[in-house]
Design an enzyme around this catalytic site. Structure first.
Site, PDB file in Angstrom:
ATOM      1  N   ASP A 235     -33.664  10.163 -38.862  1.00  0.00           N
ATOM      2  CA  ASP A 235     -34.979  10.439 -38.311  1.00  0.00           C
ATOM      3  C   ASP A 235     -34.858  10.830 -36.831  1.00  0.00           C
ATOM      4  OD1 ASP A 235     -37.952  10.264 -38.626  1.00  0.00           O
ATOM      5  OD2 ASP A 235     -37.743   8.713 -37.087  1.00  0.00           O
ATOM      6  N   GLU A 284     -14.485   7.447 -43.621  1.00  0.00           N
ATOM      7  CA  GLU A 284     -13.632   6.346 -44.078  1.00  0.00           C
ATOM      8  C   GLU A 284     -13.978   5.911 -45.501  1.00  0.00           C
ATOM      9  OE1 GLU A 284     -14.103   3.118 -41.432  1.00  0.00           O
ATOM     10  OE2 GLU A 284     -13.502   4.233 -39.636  1.00  0.00           O
TER      11      GLU A 284
END
Length: 570
Positions: A235, A284
């Site tokens: 956002d 990751e």
């Protein structure tokens, strides 16, 4: 001021977060899935209510996952469901690691994520990093501890101007109207410092120059990644970093505050260092998790900066959303988008509606030039016809597409909501945005009957129009030519045709004025944006049309405001 509801269940505590598991353990393993994904936005409070309190919730979403699977979307983006006083429908977050009781619990979130994966759907959650709620623990402590508190450094607290500090620190205005600064009353009862809020006063902006803010959000990312989410919609992704010294804005057009012009509080180059750090965390994790930026920028070229290879994956295409139903304007924004995204290797994204703008079935029902927040119903039949055509055009373009809940039903905006039921904070500020976002947030109809057309057993938090029974999922399912069946057919064809979906180019074909025609391999799309029928070549076998067409002698008569898909590969 709204108060944060208490959490009575132990399942709401952070310790209840389930153990880390693979986000895509039961989702089809498809590389680069996000490059051509169709992502469905769920506004949780308006999607499905499982407990009859009139408010949608996570269990309600979970119960409707088979519907979304059968619709044919690839992923579901959930608007905020975090613990919040709900001053701005959950975009004022008090606790980023807790589910607000009105939506359920962390265990409900876990069940939703697991079930979505079992249905072959990915889950993207909203992240709100530009500001918190004024009920966030950091902000409450900052107020209680007074001037000089280390917690105040995590927000933008400043002394006021004038002899007694009675004037705001600068001339910035809130997106919702009025000053972007609010003066606090200090613990000793005296008027004190001011704090920055680019949105509502209940939404103080974080100071991203403070290292604790970055540390906290990297931890929040890991929390939800460990819960199994497949990505984040960010956002106000363009708003985290403010220009050094918070300089005055000077004279400006209030309508440009959303990012359509250069502003000292939006689209600062410093945001990109933040996203590069975030990308290393995301990479990751297995399963190709993604970031999607809500980034209002002056140009699509500036938007492309957010999706460079080491930053975010997608960015909403607000230039496309704001384009009128006009062939020349549409072709221009399509070309600019593809050209801007190609050098950074990112997919274009296309969107027609969301929870902040008038639904396109109403936008296209009105004369051009009114913008994305419209207060009149317009010509409903014309708006729906154009909306259907615009949908097929969007889904034919290379890249990823976003669908806002209810647009597959052809829902219009509700433009006559009584003032007493409105909840959009911009409505009460009296300036800035029009404050009519509630009209696109009315709960969607599932059945022909019931107190809320199947939304829930206890009515709905915003009233639904009486005519929505025939727009419901039940009324449209299996009905040839219905808008719902058009979406289902389009998403099936998009998955099945080898030349639809990912890519970065279209081959424009010669066409009459007011008509868009392009080829992608063995696929051709023709969109007639005019108010009259036009004659074009019949390019092959018809895959899908938004309205019926007539073909004779190798030519096709395409009605007004109609889009046609052909396949030439047979």
């Amino acid at each position: 001021m709204p108060q944060l509801r208490t959490k009575d269940a132990m399942s709401q505590q952070h310790s209840a977060a389930p153990a880390r598991h693979s986000a895509v353990a039961t989702v089809a393993d498809r590389r680069d899935w996000w490059r051509d994904a169709v992502i469905y936005q769920v506004y949780p409070r308006s999607f499905a209510d499982s407990n009859g309190d009139g408010m949608g919730d996570l269990e309600g979403v979970r119960s409707r996952l088979p519907y979304l699977r059968d619709l044919g979307v690839d992923a579901v983006w959930l608007s905020p469901f975090y613990a919040s006083p709900q001053a701005d429908a959950g975009y004022d977050v008090a606790d980023y690691r807790a589910v607000d009781p009105m939506f359920g619990s962390l265990l409900d979130a876990d069940a939703l994520i697991r079930d979505a994966h079992a249905h072959g759907l990915r889950i993207i959650v909203d992240l709100v990093p530009n500001h918190s709620s004024d009920q966030h623990e950091w902000f409450k402590r900052a107020l209680a501890e007074g001037p000089g508190s280390p917690l105040r450094e995590r927000y933008h607290f400043r002394p006021g101007k004038g002899k007694n500090g009675q004037l705001p620190p600068n001339d910035w205005e809130s997106i919702f109207g009025g000053p972007a600064w609010t003066r606090v009353t200090e613990p000793d009862g005296t008027p004190g410092e001011w704090y920055l809020h680019l949105f509502a006063p209940e939404q103080p902006d974080f100071n991203w120059e403070h290292p604790a803010v970055g540390d906290e959000f990297r931890s929040i990312l890991r929390f939800w990644l460990d819960m199994g989410v497949d990505g984040f919609r960010i956002d106000v992704a363009h708003g985290l970093v403010k220009a050094e010294g918070l300089p005055d804005l000077g004279s400006h057009d209030q309508l440009k505050l959303l990012g359509n012009d250069v502003m000292p509080f939006f689209d600062q180059d410093g945001v990109h260092a933040i996203y590069r750090q975030w990308r290393t965390i995301l990479d990751e994790y297995a399963g190709e998790r993604i970031f999607v930026a809500e980034a209002w920028t002056p140009t699509v070229e500036r938007t492309a900066n957010y999706v460079r290879p080491d930053e975010l994956h997608q960015a909403f295409n607000f230039q496309y959303l704001a384009t009128e139903w006009d062939a020349a304007e549409l072709r221009g924004v399509i070309d600019r988008t593809l050209e801007a995204m190609r050098p950074v290797g990112a997919p274009a994204t296309w969107v027609l509606s969301n929870h902040d703008v008038t639904r396109h079935a109403t936008r296209f029902a009105n004369p051009p030039g009114l913008g994305t927040q419209i207060r009149t119903a317009g010509d409903r039949e014309l708006g729906l016809r154009r909306a259907r055509a615009a949908t097929l055009l969007m889904l034919a373009l290379p890249g990823s597409a976003y669908v806002y809940q209810g647009e597959e039903l052809g829902l219009p905006d509700v433009v006559d909501l009584p003032d007493e039921v409105r909840q959009d904070p911009a409505y009460f500020r009296g300036a800035g945005q029009d404050g009519f976002r509630d009209g696109c947030r009315v709960p969607i109809p599932w059945t022909r009957e019931g107190s809320s057309y199947g939304f829930g057993s206890g009515g709905s938090w915003l009233p639904q129009p009486a005519g929505w029974a025939e727009l419901s999922v039940e009324a449209q399912t299996g009905v040839a030519g219905s808008t719902l069946e058009l979406y289902r057919a389009a998403l099936r064809a998009r998955r099945a045709h080898p030349d639809l979906g990912a890519g970065d180019a279209v081959e424009w074909l010669r066409s009459p004025e007011g008509v868009l025609a392009f080829r992608r391999g063995g696929f051709v799309c023709v969109a007639n944006t005019t108010g009259e029928s036009v004659t074009t070549p019949a390019y092959g076998r018809v895959l899908l049309t938004s309205e019926e067409i007539a073909e004779t002698g190798g030519e096709a008569k395409v009605p007004a405001d109609t889009t046609v898909w052909w396949t030439t590969a047979d």
